[in-house]
Scaffold this motif. Structure first.
Motif, PDB file in Angstrom:
ATOM      1  N   PRO A 153       0.804  -1.230   0.000  1.00 24.18           N
ATOM      2  CA  PRO A 153       0.000   0.000   0.000  1.00 24.18           C
ATOM      3  C   PRO A 153       0.833   1.275   0.000  1.00 24.18           C
ATOM      4  CG  PRO A 153      -0.114  -1.096   2.142  1.00 24.18           C
ATOM      5  CD  PRO A 153       0.568  -2.051   1.217  1.00 24.18           C
ATOM      6  N   ASP A 154       2.130   1.161   0.292  1.00 26.78           N
ATOM      7  CA  ASP A 154       3.001   2.338   0.258  1.00 26.78           C
ATOM      8  C   ASP A 154       3.464   2.683  -1.159  1.00 26.78           C
ATOM      9  OD1 ASP A 154       2.863   2.606   3.018  1.00 26.78           O
ATOM     10  OD2 ASP A 154       4.645   1.374   3.363  1.00 26.78           O
ATOM     11  N   TYR A 155       3.189   1.812  -2.116  1.00 21.31           N
ATOM     12  CA  TYR A 155       3.614   2.060  -3.491  1.00 21.31           C
ATOM     13  C   TYR A 155       2.558   2.856  -4.242  1.00 21.31           C
ATOM     14  CZ  TYR A 155       7.164  -1.639  -2.876  1.00 21.31           C
ATOM     15  OH  TYR A 155       8.218  -2.412  -2.448  1.00 21.31           O
ATOM     16  N   SER A 156       3.032   3.638  -5.214  1.00 19.91           N
ATOM     17  CA  SER A 156       2.141   4.401  -6.090  1.00 19.91           C
ATOM     18  C   SER A 156       2.428   4.029  -7.536  1.00 19.91           C
ATOM     19  CB  SER A 156       2.363   5.912  -5.905  1.00 19.91           C
ATOM     20  OG  SER A 156       2.151   6.299  -4.568  1.00 19.91           O
ATOM     21  N   VAL A 157       1.457   4.266  -8.401  1.00 21.96           N
ATOM     22  CA  VAL A 157       1.670   4.036  -9.824  1.00 21.96           C
ATOM     23  C   VAL A 157       2.832   4.900 -10.301  1.00 21.96           C
ATOM     24  CG1 VAL A 157       0.668   4.329 -12.122  1.00 21.96           C
ATOM     25  CG2 VAL A 157      -0.714   3.381 -10.272  1.00 21.96           C
ATOM     26  N   GLY A 158       3.767   4.287 -11.007  1.00 19.36           N
ATOM     27  CA  GLY A 158       4.945   5.008 -11.494  1.00 19.36           C
ATOM     28  C   GLY A 158       6.178   4.798 -10.638  1.00 19.36           C
ATOM     29  N   ASP A 159       6.023   4.179  -9.462  1.00 19.09           N
ATOM     30  CA  ASP A 159       7.191   3.893  -8.617  1.00 19.09           C
ATOM     31  C   ASP A 159       8.079   2.845  -9.284  1.00 19.09           C
ATOM     32  OD1 ASP A 159       6.417   5.620  -6.673  1.00 19.09           O
ATOM     33  OD2 ASP A 159       5.964   4.116  -5.144  1.00 19.09           O
ATOM     34  N   ILE A 160       9.381   3.039  -9.159  1.00 14.06           N
ATOM     35  CA  ILE A 160      10.355   2.039  -9.590  1.00 14.06           C
ATOM     36  C   ILE A 160      10.811   1.290  -8.344  1.00 14.06           C
ATOM     37  CG2 ILE A 160      12.642   1.665 -10.608  1.00 14.06           C
ATOM     38  CD1 ILE A 160      12.129   4.133 -12.352  1.00 14.06           C
ATOM     39  N   VAL A 161      10.721  -0.040  -8.414  1.00 11.47           N
ATOM     40  CA  VAL A 161      11.014  -0.878  -7.252  1.00 11.47           C
ATOM     41  C   VAL A 161      12.193  -1.794  -7.575  1.00 11.47           C
ATOM     42  CG1 VAL A 161      10.099  -2.503  -5.565  1.00 11.47           C
ATOM     43  CG2 VAL A 161       8.559  -0.848  -6.661  1.00 11.47           C
ATOM     44  N   LEU A 162      13.220  -1.698  -6.770  1.00 15.39           N
ATOM     45  CA  LEU A 162      14.390  -2.567  -6.878  1.00 15.39           C
ATOM     46  C   LEU A 162      14.067  -3.881  -6.171  1.00 15.39           C
ATOM     47  CD1 LEU A 162      17.455  -2.877  -7.546  1.00 15.39           C
ATOM     48  CD2 LEU A 162      17.923  -1.679  -5.406  1.00 15.39           C
ATOM     49  N   SER A 216      14.535  16.005  -3.604  1.00 18.02           N
ATOM     50  CA  SER A 216      13.242  16.674  -3.488  1.00 18.02           C
ATOM     51  C   SER A 216      12.464  16.656  -4.797  1.00 18.02           C
ATOM     52  CB  SER A 216      13.458  18.127  -3.053  1.00 18.02           C
ATOM     53  OG  SER A 216      14.240  18.834  -4.017  1.00 18.02           O
ATOM     54  N   GLN A 217      13.136  16.302  -5.920  1.00 15.55           N
ATOM     55  CA  GLN A 217      12.470  16.356  -7.218  1.00 15.55           C
ATOM     56  C   GLN A 217      12.044  14.980  -7.726  1.00 15.55           C
ATOM     57  OE1 GLN A 217      14.778  18.590 -10.051  1.00 15.55           O
ATOM     58  NE2 GLN A 217      15.302  20.192  -8.586  1.00 15.55           N
ATOM     59  N   LYS A 218      12.202  13.960  -6.924  1.00 12.40           N
ATOM     60  CA  LYS A 218      11.846  12.630  -7.410  1.00 12.40           C
ATOM     61  C   LYS A 218      11.292  11.766  -6.287  1.00 12.40           C
ATOM     62  CE  LYS A 218      16.406  10.534  -6.756  1.00 12.40           C
ATOM     63  NZ  LYS A 218      17.054  11.630  -6.106  1.00 12.40           N
ATOM     64  N   LYS A 219      10.754  10.639  -6.691  1.00 10.47           N
ATOM     65  CA  LYS A 219      10.235   9.691  -5.728  1.00 10.47           C
ATOM     66  C   LYS A 219      11.367   8.870  -5.121  1.00 10.47           C
ATOM     67  CE  LYS A 219       5.772   9.077  -8.055  1.00 10.47           C
ATOM     68  NZ  LYS A 219       4.841   8.082  -8.655  1.00 10.47           N
ATOM     69  N   THR A 220      11.018   8.100  -4.101  1.00 10.02           N
ATOM     70  CA  THR A 220      11.968   7.190  -3.481  1.00 10.02           C
ATOM     71  C   THR A 220      12.124   5.955  -4.351  1.00 10.02           C
ATOM     72  OG1 THR A 220      11.322   7.928  -1.270  1.00 10.02           O
ATOM     73  CG2 THR A 220      12.428   5.790  -1.427  1.00 10.02           C
ATOM     74  N   CYS A 278      -2.074  -0.347  -8.946  1.00  8.53           N
ATOM     75  CA  CYS A 278      -2.150  -0.761  -7.543  1.00  8.53           C
ATOM     76  C   CYS A 278      -3.247  -1.816  -7.409  1.00  8.53           C
ATOM     77  CB  CYS A 278      -2.441   0.439  -6.642  1.00  8.53           C
ATOM     78  SG  CYS A 278      -1.094   1.638  -6.603  1.00  8.53           S
ATOM     79  N   ALA A 279      -2.852  -3.003  -6.986  1.00  7.81           N
ATOM     80  CA  ALA A 279      -3.796  -4.112  -6.872  1.00  7.81           C
ATOM     81  C   ALA A 279      -4.887  -3.801  -5.851  1.00  7.81           C
ATOM     82  CB  ALA A 279      -3.054  -5.387  -6.477  1.00  7.81           C
ATOM     83  N   VAL A 280      -6.070  -4.324  -6.115  1.00  8.69           N
ATOM     84  CA  VAL A 280      -7.205  -4.125  -5.217  1.00  8.69           C
ATOM     85  C   VAL A 280      -7.143  -5.179  -4.115  1.00  8.69           C
ATOM     86  CG1 VAL A 280      -9.706  -3.997  -5.013  1.00  8.69           C
ATOM     87  CG2 VAL A 280      -8.581  -3.233  -7.117  1.00  8.69           C
ATOM     88  N   LEU A 281      -6.917  -4.738  -2.883  1.00  7.37           N
ATOM     89  CA  LEU A 281      -6.754  -5.665  -1.763  1.00  7.37           C
ATOM     90  C   LEU A 281      -8.031  -5.878  -0.960  1.00  7.37           C
ATOM     91  CD1 LEU A 281      -3.251  -4.519  -0.447  1.00  7.37           C
ATOM     92  CD2 LEU A 281      -3.767  -6.531  -1.807  1.00  7.37           C
ATOM     93  N   GLU A 282      -8.910  -4.891  -0.952  1.00 10.03           N
ATOM     94  CA  GLU A 282     -10.126  -5.046  -0.150  1.00 10.03           C
ATOM     95  C   GLU A 282     -11.114  -5.978  -0.849  1.00 10.03           C
ATOM     96  OE1 GLU A 282     -10.651  -1.211  -2.561  1.00 10.03           O
ATOM     97  OE2 GLU A 282      -9.076  -2.186  -1.373  1.00 10.03           O
ATOM     98  N   ALA A 283     -11.884  -6.697  -0.060  1.00  6.68           N
ATOM     99  CA  ALA A 283     -12.888  -7.605  -0.613  1.00  6.68           C
ATOM    100  C   ALA A 283     -13.974  -6.818  -1.336  1.00  6.68           C
ATOM    101  CB  ALA A 283     -13.509  -8.449   0.502  1.00  6.68           C
ATOM    102  N   GLY A 284     -14.554  -7.431  -2.349  1.00  6.11           N
ATOM    103  CA  GLY A 284     -15.647  -6.779  -3.060  1.00  6.11           C
ATOM    104  C   GLY A 284     -16.932  -6.820  -2.265  1.00  6.11           C
ATOM    105  N   PRO A 285     -17.919  -6.028  -2.657  1.00 10.83           N
ATOM    106  CA  PRO A 285     -19.196  -6.010  -1.922  1.00 10.83           C
ATOM    107  C   PRO A 285     -19.910  -7.348  -2.033  1.00 10.83           C
ATOM    108  CG  PRO A 285     -19.357  -4.767  -3.974  1.00 10.83           C
ATOM    109  CD  PRO A 285     -17.921  -5.107  -3.806  1.00 10.83           C
ATOM    110  N   ARG A 286     -20.580  -7.749  -0.961  1.00  7.55           N
ATOM    111  CA  ARG A 286     -21.398  -8.960  -0.967  1.00  7.55           C
ATOM    112  C   ARG A 286     -22.692  -8.708  -1.737  1.00  7.55           C
ATOM    113  NH1 ARG A 286     -21.102 -12.908   3.077  1.00  7.55           N
ATOM    114  NH2 ARG A 286     -23.395 -12.857   3.137  1.00  7.55           N
TER     115      ARG A 286
END
Length: 338
Positions: A153-162, A216-220, A278-286
């Motif tokens: 959940p700490d990731y955002s679209v566009g993040d580069i992950v090593l 300050s000009q880029k993401k982590t 970002c994947a949907v983690l919460e359950a869908g509505p019943r």
């Protein structure tokens, strides 16, 4: 008795046919050597012994723009002996040989622009074939990229992950790139993978990221664990929650087989995921949820579709992050101690 005899004859015939088929197909080392020799003859001499191979994932074909305009050599996978064909949008399907780095210190590299996936119907042997060919070209380091769904959940679209580890879900149930007779010419029967993600290269990647621009000009630059699944469907909500509970930060349909083959062959590995959704983690509505009362079918479908992944978004995110990824890869290759 007659039925037993017929069964015995048929079983013997099919076993013999299977054995003949297996014998008629050369092993991975022989096929990779034939493909590598073809490339050695086709590519210019100053390019045909690359030090680094760079695998371009979905939407990341722009990484080919990292190399110098000249000298340069391109060849479609379809022209290389034994090579599988990539059929997925965003995977051009070609090898690009060139120089990366400064004029004073040019480094020969090869880019794999597109890859073969297990879900396309390829065997694991073919999925990892390009990696084997790189080894026969004397490549010592592989930089592997992919587009992946973010589970953390700490990731955002566009993040580069090593990447620093993986979960090989397909491999745990037997769909493994090293299944079958071991190719001793590449590596040992039981290779360890606790050291798969080279620590020195990861430290270099963080230094390279810090050099790109002021913080300050880029993401982590994130670090995380990648879960490999077979695909081609995107994961259900329950599957995403399961993978997250297992410790995965990302999920995707590639990369891990290539990394296993690279480590089996003694190559160093550095891997990146581009978080494209970002994947949907919460359950869908019943179905008996009172808040659905009075909603139309279209309204209910819209509610259920929130956060749904699609391949077009993956490609768009890849294009948006391509320039950053190009700069990062160029900086890393320039800093590798060969």
């Amino acid at each position: 008795m007659l039925r037993f005899f017929h069964t015995f004859v048929l079983d013997s015939y099919f076993a013999m046919a299977a054995g003949m088929e297996e014998t008629a197909t050369p092993g991975a080392f022989v096929r990779a050597t034939e493909a590598a020799n073809f490339l050695l003859d086709a590519a210019p001499k100053e390019l045909c012994r690359p030090k680094v191979a760079i695998v371009c994932g979905s939407g990341l074909g722009g990484l080919q723009n990292t190399i110098q305009a000249s000298p340069k050599f391109e060849i479609p996978y379809a022209q290389i002996p034994h090579f599988p064909k990539s059929t997925v949008q965003g995977h051009e399907g070609k090898m690009v040989f060139g120089m990366l780095g400064t004029v004073q210190n040019p480094i020969p590299v090869v880019l794999l622009v597109g890859r073969a996936h297990f879900y396309e119907g390829h065997s694991m042997d073919l999925v990892t074939f390009a990696t084997r060919v790189c080894k026969r070209l004397n490549v010592g380091t592989m930089i592997v990229t992919n587009a992946a769904g973010g589970l953390n959940p700490d990731y955002s679209v566009g993040d580069i992950v090593l990447l620093n580890d993986h979960l090989n879900l397909a491999g745990l149930v037997g769909i493994h790139p090293l299944r079958g007779p071991n190719e001793e010419s590449f590596g040992v029967r039981f290779p360890p993978l606790s050291d798969a993600y080279d620590l020195a290269l990861r430290r270099l990647a963080h230094r390279a990221w810090a050099n790109l621009s002021p913080p300050s000009q880029k993401k982590t630059l994130q670090e995380g664990i990648y879960a490999f699944v077979g695909g081609p469907t995107y994961e259900t909500r329950a599957e995403c929650r399961m993978l997250r509970l297992l410790g995965a930060d990302l999920v995707g349909m590639s990369t891990v087989p290539e990394i296993i083959a690279a480590r089996h062959s003694g190559m160093r590995v550095l891997a990146f995921s581009l978080c494209t959704n970002c994947a949907v983690l919460e359950a869908g509505p019943r179905g008996d949820d009172a808040t659905l009362q009075g909603l139309s079918v279209a309204e209910m479908e819209a509610q259920l579709s929130k956060g749904k992944a699609n391949h077009e978004e993956v490609l768009d995110a890849g294009k948006a992050a391509a320039e950053t990824m190009q700069d990062l890869v160029r900086e890393i290759v320039g800093g590798i101690d060969f």
